[in-house]
Design a protein around this motif. Structure first.
Motif, PDB file in Angstrom:
ATOM      1  N   VAL A  66      10.329  40.253  32.272  1.00 39.98           N
ATOM      2  CA  VAL A  66       9.158  40.075  31.357  1.00 39.98           C
ATOM      3  C   VAL A  66       9.550  40.160  29.905  1.00 39.98           C
ATOM      4  CG1 VAL A  66       6.878  40.426  31.032  1.00 39.98           C
ATOM      5  CG2 VAL A  66       7.655  40.227  33.432  1.00 39.98           C
ATOM      6  N   GLN A  67       9.160  39.300  29.192  1.00 34.29           N
ATOM      7  CA  GLN A  67       9.349  39.431  27.750  1.00 34.29           C
ATOM      8  C   GLN A  67       8.014  38.860  26.975  1.00 34.29           C
ATOM      9  OE1 GLN A  67      12.686  36.935  27.142  1.00 34.29           O
ATOM     10  NE2 GLN A  67      11.642  35.306  25.888  1.00 34.29           N
ATOM     11  N   VAL A  68       7.803  39.557  25.915  1.00 35.50           N
ATOM     12  CA  VAL A  68       6.630  39.195  24.892  1.00 35.50           C
ATOM     13  C   VAL A  68       7.078  38.700  23.752  1.00 35.50           C
ATOM     14  CG1 VAL A  68       4.649  40.107  23.715  1.00 35.50           C
ATOM     15  CG2 VAL A  68       5.158  40.856  26.167  1.00 35.50           C
ATOM     16  N   THR A  69       6.880  37.610  23.247  1.00 37.04           N
ATOM     17  CA  THR A  69       7.375  36.790  22.161  1.00 37.04           C
ATOM     18  C   THR A  69       6.364  36.429  21.270  1.00 37.04           C
ATOM     19  OG1 THR A  69       9.264  35.585  23.343  1.00 37.04           O
ATOM     20  CG2 THR A  69       8.888  34.933  21.330  1.00 37.04           C
ATOM     21  N   GLU A  70       6.220  37.375  20.090  1.00 35.33           N
ATOM     22  CA  GLU A  70       5.231  36.865  19.004  1.00 35.33           C
ATOM     23  C   GLU A  70       5.315  35.396  18.634  1.00 35.33           C
ATOM     24  OE1 GLU A  70       3.285  39.721  16.685  1.00 35.33           O
ATOM     25  OE2 GLU A  70       4.834  41.162  17.138  1.00 35.33           O
ATOM     26  N   ILE A  71       4.338  34.586  18.325  1.00 36.78           N
ATOM     27  CA  ILE A  71       4.312  33.181  17.625  1.00 36.78           C
ATOM     28  C   ILE A  71       3.233  33.246  16.686  1.00 36.78           C
ATOM     29  CG2 ILE A  71       5.267  32.264  19.610  1.00 36.78           C
ATOM     30  CD1 ILE A  71       2.514  31.356  20.435  1.00 36.78           C
ATOM     31  N   GLY A  72       3.170  32.366  15.941  1.00 36.75           N
ATOM     32  CA  GLY A  72       2.037  32.063  14.951  1.00 36.75           C
ATOM     33  C   GLY A  72       0.827  31.469  15.614  1.00 36.75           C
ATOM     34  N   LYS A  73      -0.022  31.274  14.457  1.00 35.08           N
ATOM     35  CA  LYS A  73      -1.370  30.799  15.070  1.00 35.08           C
ATOM     36  C   LYS A  73      -1.040  29.365  15.620  1.00 35.08           C
ATOM     37  CE  LYS A  73      -6.352  30.507  14.089  1.00 35.08           C
ATOM     38  NZ  LYS A  73      -7.443  30.557  13.232  1.00 35.08           N
ATOM     39  N   ALA A  74      -0.657  28.869  14.690  1.00 37.72           N
ATOM     40  CA  ALA A  74      -0.485  27.387  14.721  1.00 37.72           C
ATOM     41  C   ALA A  74       0.201  27.061  16.306  1.00 37.72           C
ATOM     42  CB  ALA A  74       0.377  26.517  13.550  1.00 37.72           C
ATOM     43  N   ALA A  75       1.409  27.647  16.374  1.00 40.73           N
ATOM     44  CA  ALA A  75       1.988  27.551  17.811  1.00 40.73           C
ATOM     45  C   ALA A  75       1.084  28.074  19.032  1.00 40.73           C
ATOM     46  CB  ALA A  75       3.322  28.462  17.774  1.00 40.73           C
ATOM     47  N   PHE A  76       0.251  29.013  18.866  1.00 39.12           N
ATOM     48  CA  PHE A  76      -0.548  29.279  19.857  1.00 39.12           C
ATOM     49  C   PHE A  76      -1.522  28.301  20.063  1.00 39.12           C
ATOM     50  CE2 PHE A  76      -4.468  31.445  21.312  1.00 39.12           C
ATOM     51  CZ  PHE A  76      -4.135  32.355  22.172  1.00 39.12           C
ATOM     52  N   LEU A  77      -2.155  27.589  18.983  1.00 39.72           N
ATOM     53  CA  LEU A  77      -3.264  26.473  19.256  1.00 39.72           C
ATOM     54  C   LEU A  77      -2.351  25.347  20.065  1.00 39.72           C
ATOM     55  CD1 LEU A  77      -4.971  26.762  15.836  1.00 39.72           C
ATOM     56  CD2 LEU A  77      -5.889  27.469  17.873  1.00 39.72           C
ATOM     57  N   ALA A  78      -1.318  25.027  19.667  1.00 40.79           N
ATOM     58  CA  ALA A  78      -0.690  23.993  20.419  1.00 40.79           C
ATOM     59  C   ALA A  78      -0.346  24.350  21.739  1.00 40.79           C
ATOM     60  CB  ALA A  78       0.655  23.698  19.507  1.00 40.79           C
ATOM     61  N   LEU A  79       0.049  25.498  21.948  1.00 41.73           N
ATOM     62  CA  LEU A  79       0.338  25.735  23.254  1.00 41.73           C
ATOM     63  C   LEU A  79      -0.991  25.975  24.340  1.00 41.73           C
ATOM     64  CD1 LEU A  79       2.859  28.610  22.834  1.00 41.73           C
ATOM     65  CD2 LEU A  79       3.398  26.259  24.053  1.00 41.73           C
ATOM     66  N   GLN A  80      -2.246  26.376  23.718  1.00 44.83           N
ATOM     67  CA  GLN A  80      -3.510  26.102  24.233  1.00 44.83           C
ATOM     68  C   GLN A  80      -3.615  24.900  24.605  1.00 44.83           C
ATOM     69  OE1 GLN A  80      -6.328  28.135  21.794  1.00 44.83           O
ATOM     70  NE2 GLN A  80      -6.744  29.672  23.189  1.00 44.83           N
ATOM     71  N   ALA A  81      -3.401  24.022  23.916  1.00 46.00           N
ATOM     72  CA  ALA A  81      -3.746  22.418  23.781  1.00 46.00           C
ATOM     73  C   ALA A  81      -3.037  21.841  25.098  1.00 46.00           C
ATOM     74  CB  ALA A  81      -3.368  21.665  22.590  1.00 46.00           C
ATOM     75  N   LEU A  82      -1.647  22.384  25.124  1.00 44.19           N
ATOM     76  CA  LEU A  82      -0.726  21.960  26.259  1.00 44.19           C
ATOM     77  C   LEU A  82      -1.180  22.574  27.720  1.00 44.19           C
ATOM     78  CD1 LEU A  82       2.825  22.399  24.533  1.00 44.19           C
ATOM     79  CD2 LEU A  82       1.688  20.288  25.288  1.00 44.19           C
ATOM     80  N   MET A  83      -1.690  23.786  27.755  1.00 44.36           N
ATOM     81  CA  MET A  83      -2.264  24.230  28.726  1.00 44.36           C
ATOM     82  C   MET A  83      -3.512  23.536  29.227  1.00 44.36           C
ATOM     83  SD  MET A  83      -2.164  28.492  28.122  1.00 44.36           S
ATOM     84  CE  MET A  83      -3.009  28.937  29.721  1.00 44.36           C
ATOM     85  N   LYS A  84      -4.294  22.884  28.379  1.00 45.64           N
ATOM     86  CA  LYS A  84      -5.267  21.955  28.950  1.00 45.64           C
ATOM     87  C   LYS A  84      -5.079  20.703  29.192  1.00 45.64           C
ATOM     88  CE  LYS A  84      -8.299  25.054  25.995  1.00 45.64           C
ATOM     89  NZ  LYS A  84      -9.321  24.816  24.520  1.00 45.64           N
ATOM     90  N   GLY A  85      -3.729  20.272  29.286  1.00 48.92           N
ATOM     91  CA  GLY A  85      -3.240  18.974  29.652  1.00 48.92           C
ATOM     92  C   GLY A  85      -3.210  17.980  28.432  1.00 48.92           C
ATOM     93  N   ARG A  86      -3.145  18.480  27.238  1.00 53.09           N
ATOM     94  CA  ARG A  86      -2.871  17.542  26.280  1.00 53.09           C
ATOM     95  C   ARG A  86      -1.431  17.083  25.913  1.00 53.09           C
ATOM     96  NH1 ARG A  86      -7.239  18.399  22.314  1.00 53.09           N
ATOM     97  NH2 ARG A  86      -6.461  16.517  21.259  1.00 53.09           N
ATOM     98  N   LEU A  87      -1.325  16.073  25.559  1.00 53.20           N
ATOM     99  CA  LEU A  87       0.120  15.506  25.227  1.00 53.20           C
ATOM    100  C   LEU A  87       0.876  16.313  24.191  1.00 53.20           C
ATOM    101  CD1 LEU A  87      -0.479  11.487  25.469  1.00 53.20           C
ATOM    102  CD2 LEU A  87       0.315  13.115  27.244  1.00 53.20           C
ATOM    103  N   LEU A  88       2.126  16.210  24.268  1.00 50.80           N
ATOM    104  CA  LEU A  88       3.020  16.959  23.393  1.00 50.80           C
ATOM    105  C   LEU A  88       2.641  16.565  21.943  1.00 50.80           C
ATOM    106  CD1 LEU A  88       5.283  19.067  22.618  1.00 50.80           C
ATOM    107  CD2 LEU A  88       6.924  17.295  23.245  1.00 50.80           C
ATOM    108  N   GLY A  89       2.614  15.137  21.853  1.00 50.81           N
ATOM    109  CA  GLY A  89       2.022  14.790  20.298  1.00 50.81           C
ATOM    110  C   GLY A  89       0.869  15.325  19.868  1.00 50.81           C
ATOM    111  N   GLU A  90      -0.133  15.369  20.672  1.00 48.37           N
ATOM    112  CA  GLU A  90      -1.421  15.958  20.468  1.00 48.37           C
ATOM    113  C   GLU A  90      -1.296  17.389  20.315  1.00 48.37           C
ATOM    114  OE1 GLU A  90      -4.218  12.957  23.097  1.00 48.37           O
ATOM    115  OE2 GLU A  90      -3.416  14.772  24.020  1.00 48.37           O
TER     116      GLU A  90
END
Length: 271
Positions: A211-235
């Motif tokens: 297990v590893q913990v990787t710090e990211i910025g807020k923008a990346a976090f929001l993008a990954l949240q969107a991907l978790m909700k099924g949004r397309l990569l472009g979105e």
């Protein structure tokens, strides 16, 4: 020959009642005396035997929580950790035969516990540790590499829907939880953070059975949240760019794939 008939409802109720009284005698000191009435023999001897059961139960609680929350244990020390493990076990009895699930409410317990009220960041550190614990025991799946996207991008990368790996989670806190976690890992050379109150965004993953913990910025976090909700990569990338116009797409995608965040992708035809 006698027949083994299934127990009658009344017998099941009696058994359930005995089990509840036995559990109460273990968990609540005020219920010890009433619990002794269930047993034959010298009450003093029975009480000593109950104490052995209680001691073993406390040891199991401490060991189970210590395995899931080693950083919290380091922060509070062994003696105090055993104390809060006993209190947690009484307040949040295990609801599963799998002791790996025993700490699911531990962060909530710490958030409400007066014993650690002077350390408000403990609860979020515990939330991060619980995600790491879940990641360790999560199901296995083939990790998707960045190079694997090329043959899937029928309509362009922006039309891909990425599937998160089952051992991957997102963590957000207003405390420096990822830095605290990293500083307490075996062999870590990272110093304990001097500023504890700091916004933290992180990926918890298990790319190679560690297990590893990787710090990211807020923008990346929001993008990954969107991907978790099924949004397309472009979105998702558009959301990141709205948060940070300097968002480095190639660098952030590389970071995510190196962390083993994804296990599949589907090309979606544009509407």
């Amino acid at each position: 020959m006698p027949h083994d008939y299934p127990p009658r409802p009344q017998q099941l109720q009696q058994l359930e009642g005995l089990q509840q009284r036995f559990a109460a005698a273990l968990l609540d000191f005020e219920q010890i005396k009433p619990g002794l009435a269930m047993f034959n023999g010298n009450p003093a001897v029975v009480e000593d035997r109950l104490a052995i059961y209680r001691g073993n139960l406390s040891a199991i609680w401490g060991q189970s929580l210590g395995n899931a929350f080693p950083v919290i244990r380091q922060l509070v020390g062994d003696a105090f950790f055993e104390q809060i493990a006993r209190e947690y076990g009484r307040l949040y009895p295990s609801q599963s035969g799998d002791l790996n699930q025993f700490g699911a409410e531990f962060a909530d317990y710490l958030a409400q516990s007066g014993g650690v009220a002077a350390y408000p960041y403990f609860a979020d550190v515990a939330r991060l540790e619980w995600l790491a614990h879940r990641a360790y025991y999560a199901a296995d799946a083939q990790v998707l590499a960045l190079a694997d996207l090329a043959p899937l991008a029928t309509y362009g990368l922006e039309q891909l829907r990425l599937q998160l790996h089952p051992a991957c989670y997102l963590h957000q806190s207003s405390w420096a939880t990822a830095a605290i976690w990293s500083a307490h890992q075996p062999g870590s050379e990272q110093a304990y953070p001097g500023q504890l109150q700091a916004d933290t965004y992180a990926i918890v993953s298990r790319p190679q059975w560690q297990v590893q913990v990787t710090e990211i910025g807020k923008a990346a976090f929001l993008a990954l949240q969107a991907l978790m909700k099924g949004r397309l990569l472009g979105e998702a990338l558009e959301i990141a760019l709205q948060e940070d116009a300097q968002f480095d797409i190639p660098q952030e995608l590389s970071r995510c794939f190196l962390a083993g965040m994804f296990c599949g992708a589907i090309a979606v035809a544009p509407e």
